[in-house]
Design an enzyme around this catalytic site. Structure first.
Site, PDB file in Angstrom:
ATOM      1  N   ALA A  35       0.823  -1.211   0.000  1.00  0.00           N
ATOM      2  CA  ALA A  35       0.000   0.000   0.000  1.00  0.00           C
ATOM      3  C   ALA A  35       0.858   1.263   0.000  1.00  0.00           C
ATOM      4  CB  ALA A  35      -0.932  -0.003   1.213  1.00  0.00           C
ATOM      5  N   GLU A 113      24.971 -23.309 -12.575  1.00  0.00           N
ATOM      6  CA  GLU A 113      23.793 -22.460 -12.391  1.00  0.00           C
ATOM      7  C   GLU A 113      22.545 -23.222 -12.808  1.00  0.00           C
ATOM      8  OE1 GLU A 113      24.622 -18.353 -14.124  1.00  0.00           O
ATOM      9  OE2 GLU A 113      26.347 -19.524 -14.829  1.00  0.00           O
ATOM     10  N   LYS A 115      19.333 -23.892 -14.804  1.00  0.00           N
ATOM     11  CA  LYS A 115      18.942 -23.536 -16.179  1.00  0.00           C
ATOM     12  C   LYS A 115      17.459 -23.152 -16.174  1.00  0.00           C
ATOM     13  CE  LYS A 115      19.171 -25.122 -20.952  1.00  0.00           C
ATOM     14  NZ  LYS A 115      17.759 -24.843 -21.279  1.00  0.00           N
ATOM     15  N   ASP A 117      13.883 -22.152 -17.288  1.00  0.00           N
ATOM     16  CA  ASP A 117      13.100 -22.508 -18.478  1.00  0.00           C
ATOM     17  C   ASP A 117      12.271 -21.298 -18.890  1.00  0.00           C
ATOM     18  OD1 ASP A 117      12.158 -24.028 -20.520  1.00  0.00           O
ATOM     19  OD2 ASP A 117      10.744 -25.190 -19.315  1.00  0.00           O
ATOM     20  N   TYR A 222      22.414 -13.825 -16.250  1.00  0.00           N
ATOM     21  CA  TYR A 222      23.424 -14.866 -16.060  1.00  0.00           C
ATOM     22  C   TYR A 222      24.746 -14.609 -16.784  1.00  0.00           C
ATOM     23  CZ  TYR A 222      21.424 -16.496 -20.517  1.00  0.00           C
ATOM     24  OH  TYR A 222      20.966 -16.592 -21.808  1.00  0.00           O
ATOM     25  N   LYS A 286      29.733 -24.006 -16.640  1.00  0.00           N
ATOM     26  CA  LYS A 286      30.653 -23.162 -17.397  1.00  0.00           C
ATOM     27  C   LYS A 286      32.028 -23.167 -16.741  1.00  0.00           C
ATOM     28  CE  LYS A 286      26.876 -19.919 -18.381  1.00  0.00           C
ATOM     29  NZ  LYS A 286      26.331 -18.577 -18.085  1.00  0.00           N
ATOM     30  N   LYS A 310      20.637 -31.531 -19.263  1.00  0.00           N
ATOM     31  CA  LYS A 310      19.178 -31.586 -19.258  1.00  0.00           C
ATOM     32  C   LYS A 310      18.709 -32.667 -18.284  1.00  0.00           C
ATOM     33  CE  LYS A 310      18.074 -28.533 -22.462  1.00  0.00           C
ATOM     34  NZ  LYS A 310      17.140 -28.840 -23.534  1.00  0.00           N
ATOM     35  N   CYS A 404      -0.619 -45.277 -50.450  1.00  0.00           N
ATOM     36  CA  CYS A 404      -0.329 -43.954 -49.892  1.00  0.00           C
ATOM     37  C   CYS A 404      -1.619 -43.285 -49.406  1.00  0.00           C
ATOM     38  CB  CYS A 404       0.341 -43.075 -50.951  1.00  0.00           C
ATOM     39  SG  CYS A 404       0.610 -41.363 -50.416  1.00  0.00           S
ATOM     40  N   CYS A 407      -2.136 -40.102 -52.019  1.00  0.00           N
ATOM     41  CA  CYS A 407      -2.375 -40.213 -53.462  1.00  0.00           C
ATOM     42  C   CYS A 407      -2.835 -41.600 -53.917  1.00  0.00           C
ATOM     43  CB  CYS A 407      -1.117 -39.832 -54.232  1.00  0.00           C
ATOM     44  SG  CYS A 407       0.243 -41.017 -54.054  1.00  0.00           S
ATOM     45  N   CYS A 422       6.219 -43.886 -50.511  1.00  0.00           N
ATOM     46  CA  CYS A 422       5.430 -43.616 -51.712  1.00  0.00           C
ATOM     47  C   CYS A 422       6.411 -43.113 -52.775  1.00  0.00           C
ATOM     48  CB  CYS A 422       4.373 -42.555 -51.426  1.00  0.00           C
ATOM     49  SG  CYS A 422       3.513 -41.979 -52.907  1.00  0.00           S
ATOM     50  N   CYS A 427       2.863 -37.136 -55.949  1.00  0.00           N
ATOM     51  CA  CYS A 427       2.116 -37.253 -54.696  1.00  0.00           C
ATOM     52  C   CYS A 427       1.973 -35.862 -54.062  1.00  0.00           C
ATOM     53  CB  CYS A 427       2.836 -38.188 -53.723  1.00  0.00           C
ATOM     54  SG  CYS A 427       2.091 -38.242 -52.079  1.00  0.00           S
TER      55      CYS A 427
END
Length: 668
Positions: A35, A113, A115, A117, A222, A286, A310, A404, A407, A422, A427
């Site tokens: 406030a 560090e 990562k 997202d 970063y 790093k 990852k 296919c 076609c 195919c 096609c």
């Protein structure tokens, strides 16, 4: 209150609001209630209404959101924003560590560090004032999203010291903001965002900054684009500098002395990641020393001194409703699982790869099965296996078609391949996918034509082969949905410009089997014209380094086709260039130039040339442009604000030129 006192009050309000803003959004430790902050902000707004001449770019009122923009402008980064190579296992990380040790010895440490997202962004400060913010884009050129980034309250509009520098970071949407946003969208009947990352990216790419302002985004910084002017020597001290300047840096970082320490940090955050109020999808590792980073250098895409680990793929169970078939530009029929929507690795998944018929048989996949779906990083989700114990007896075996789906031509399985294909050259699916490839950035690079526009043009029967693109008219394009005067004019200009591409672009765009971008360049350089390449025998082709039997057979088969010869003639009629426009290797080797055989490093900001222009000109004269300074460097070209590369060149006694000297030498 007189004018002088009122102006003094404005300065006081700036200082107080910036202080409270920093405490709340960066330190997460507010000293006053909301406030009180709102009361002071409203006071400042009222004063600025009376005295608009007192409004400055760093005023706290400038975060509310400006008027909508007509479009995003392009921004060239002063230092390239490179992407990181990925690691998915402990073995990958140990291999990375071995490469570091082989290159620089065993005296090094890592900075680890979280990562985040989110969306990679670059912030430019001039004399301490936030002057420009942009997306990463292709790493060299991004989009100017300054107005949207100004709305993020954890980004200071003014640094605590008057530094001029470019800092990099990740803009993201906290989990609470994401939940509130999706709740609001659900109540108003809007499509929900799949995850906080998509929501953050979508918010920052709104042309109306007021939308971004309403989304409660955040940021972690970063890195520094060019550390040369800062005096810091390590990444860890660089992050500490950013903190002292008032920038928000993630506190959960750690300097690790060995790969064992890195693995311990990863294990810790694999367990604790769910406790964070923002999403992370891995750990960034790093080499801490900037000097060692310079020594390690980079590949064309990624620094050799960093890697992104990852987190392991998430696996979930869901029901397989159907199997959809698609035909690619080479005729391969690919099955795709249609699933009951499920959250996997932070995204809503409704489709997953099944690869081919053999995999469906091997895993005994049936329609109606409950299956395990896996997704790792940005990799397309795939069906891992079937939960046989959950079968009810209502499941139905899937049968691959004999013809296919596009076609109706009979499908064949070429000896030695697992895919059904195919082989009908007319096609529609193959033609459509081939057209999408032809206009892509790595091929003919026709801007403004993507998959949706190609599909529109194809459905309207305006194109049936790549050459048809060059005969499109303004009137035809204006009849398409969402195509206005300006976009049509830009599109036609891009089509005309693509006629001047060098031969290798056209060869790659034509989609000759087994011929990638590199092989297309080799062929164009060797034969110089389309006609000479068309006349080449298999023996002539395999005599070229990098061209093997399989590729040679595909090239001969391609040019034996009467339909494809007619297509090339049609492209010639349209005025598409059929010659190689680049330098031949022997020409470069024999060129009489100062640069021939020398290794050159470009650093700092160039005024008369872009980095790419300078690089191309030097390479045309036989020089090699490197990204890092070492004992093997022959020359450094130092532009404005040249940093650590210039310092290292001076220490090594390497010859140094300014840009004017470079331009003079190139002109000779």
């Amino acid at each position: 209150m007189d004018e002088k006192s009122l102006e003094k009050r404005v300065q006081q309000l700036h200082e107080l609001l910036n202080k409270y803003n920093y405490e709340y959004y960066v330190l997460d430790n507010p000293s006053v209630p909301d406030a009180e902050y709102d009361k002071l902000l409203n006071e400042l707004i009222e004063i600025e209404k009376q005295h608009p001449e007192w409004v400055t770019p760093t005023s706290p009122t400038q975060r509310i959101g400006a008027e909508p923009l007509p479009t995003f402008q392009k921004v060239r980064h002063q230092t390239q924003m490179m992407s990181l190579a990925n690691a998915f296992s402990e073995e990958d990380l140990r291999d990375f560590d071995r490469r570091i040790q082989q290159a620089i010895g065993d005296n090094y440490s890592y900075m680890c560090e979280l990562k985040i997202d989110g969306l990679a962004v670059s912030l430019r400060y001039v004399d301490g004032i936030f002057s420009q913010g942009s997306t990463r884009g292709d790493g060299t050129v991004g989009e100017d999203i300054t107005a949207n980034l100004r709305t993020i309250r954890s980004i200071p509009l003014k640094l605590k010291e008057p530094y001029t520098l470019e800092v990099r970071g990740e803009a993201f949407m906290p989990k609470k903001s994401f939940e509130a946003l999706n709740k609001e969208r659900a109540e108003s009947g809007e499509v929900l965002f799949a995850n906080p990352r998509n929501a953050a990216a979508g918010s920052l790419r709104q042309l109306d900054p007021r939308i971004a302002a309403s989304r409660n985004l955040d940021v972690f910084l970063y890195g520094i684009g060019d550390v040369g002017t800062t005096g810091v020597t390590t990444h860890s001290s660089g992050l500490e500098l950013l903190e002292t300047l008032g920038l928000k840096v993630n506190k959960e970082r750690r300097v690790c002395k060995s790969i064992e320490d890195v693995l311990e940090y990863i294990e810790e955050w694999t367990e604790k990641r769910s406790q964070l109020d923002y999403d992370i999808d891995g750990i960034v590792i790093k080499v801490d020393s900037y000097a060692q980073q310079e020594e390690l250098g980079s590949t064309a895409k990624s620094p050799r001194w960093a890697i992104a680990y990852k987190f392991p793929a998430e696996e979930v169970a869901t029901k397989l409703i159907d199997i959809e078939l698609s035909v690619g530009r080479t005729g391969v029929v690919t099955p795709t699982a249609i699933l009951e929507p499920v959250q996997v690795a932070g995204t809503t998944v409704q489709r997953a790869s099944l690869h081919n018929e053999d995999l469906i048989r091997e895993k005994d996949i049936m329609l109606g099965d409950f299956v395990i779906v896996k997704k790792a990083g940005d990799i397309i989700p795939e069906v891992v296996n079937v939960l046989v114990e959950r079968r009810t007896g209502d499941e139905v075996a899937f049968q691959m078609p004999t013809h296919c789906p596009e076609c109706e031509s009979e499908l064949v399985r070429i000896e030695g391949e697992v895919a059904l294909r195919c082989i009908n050259p007319t096609c529609p699916a193959q033609i459509r996918e081939g057209l999408i490839h032809f206009v892509s950035r790595t091929a003919m690079n026709i801007e403004g034509i993507g998959e949706k526009v190609i599909s529109q043009l194809f459905a309207a029967e305006l194109i049936r082969d790549p050459a048809d693109l060059y005969f499109l008219t303004k009137e035809q394009l204006l009849n398409l949905e969402r195509m206005g005067e300006k976009s049509v004019s830009n599109l036609l200009e891009s089509i005309v410009a693509s006629k001047q591409n060098s031969l290798e672009k056209l060869l790659f765009g034509l989609g000759i089997r087994h011929v990638g971008a590199k092989a297309a360049k080799t062929l164009a350089e060797h034969f110089e014209t389309m006609d000479k390449l068309k006349a080449a025998t298999k023996e002539e082709l395999v005599a070229i380094e990098e061209i093997g039997d399989k590729m040679a057979d595909a090239i001969v088969t391609f040019f034996d086709s009467e339909d494809l010869q007619a297509l090339i003639d049609k492209l010639k009629t349209a005025g598409v260039n059929m010659e190689y426009l680049g330098p031949k290797r022997n020409q470069i080797e024999n060129v009489d130039s100062f640069f021939n055989g020398k290794t050159i490093v470009l650093t700092g900001k160039l005024e008369q040339l872009t980095r790419n222009e300078a690089k191309e000109k030097i390479e045309l004269l036989g020089g090699k442009v490197s990204g890092s300074v070492s004992k093997k460097t022959d020359l450094v070209i130092a532009g404005e604000d040249a940093g650590s590369k210039l310092t290292k060149a001076e220490q090594l006694g390497i010859e140094i030129w300014d840009e004017n000297r470079l331009v003079e030498e190139l002109a000779d």
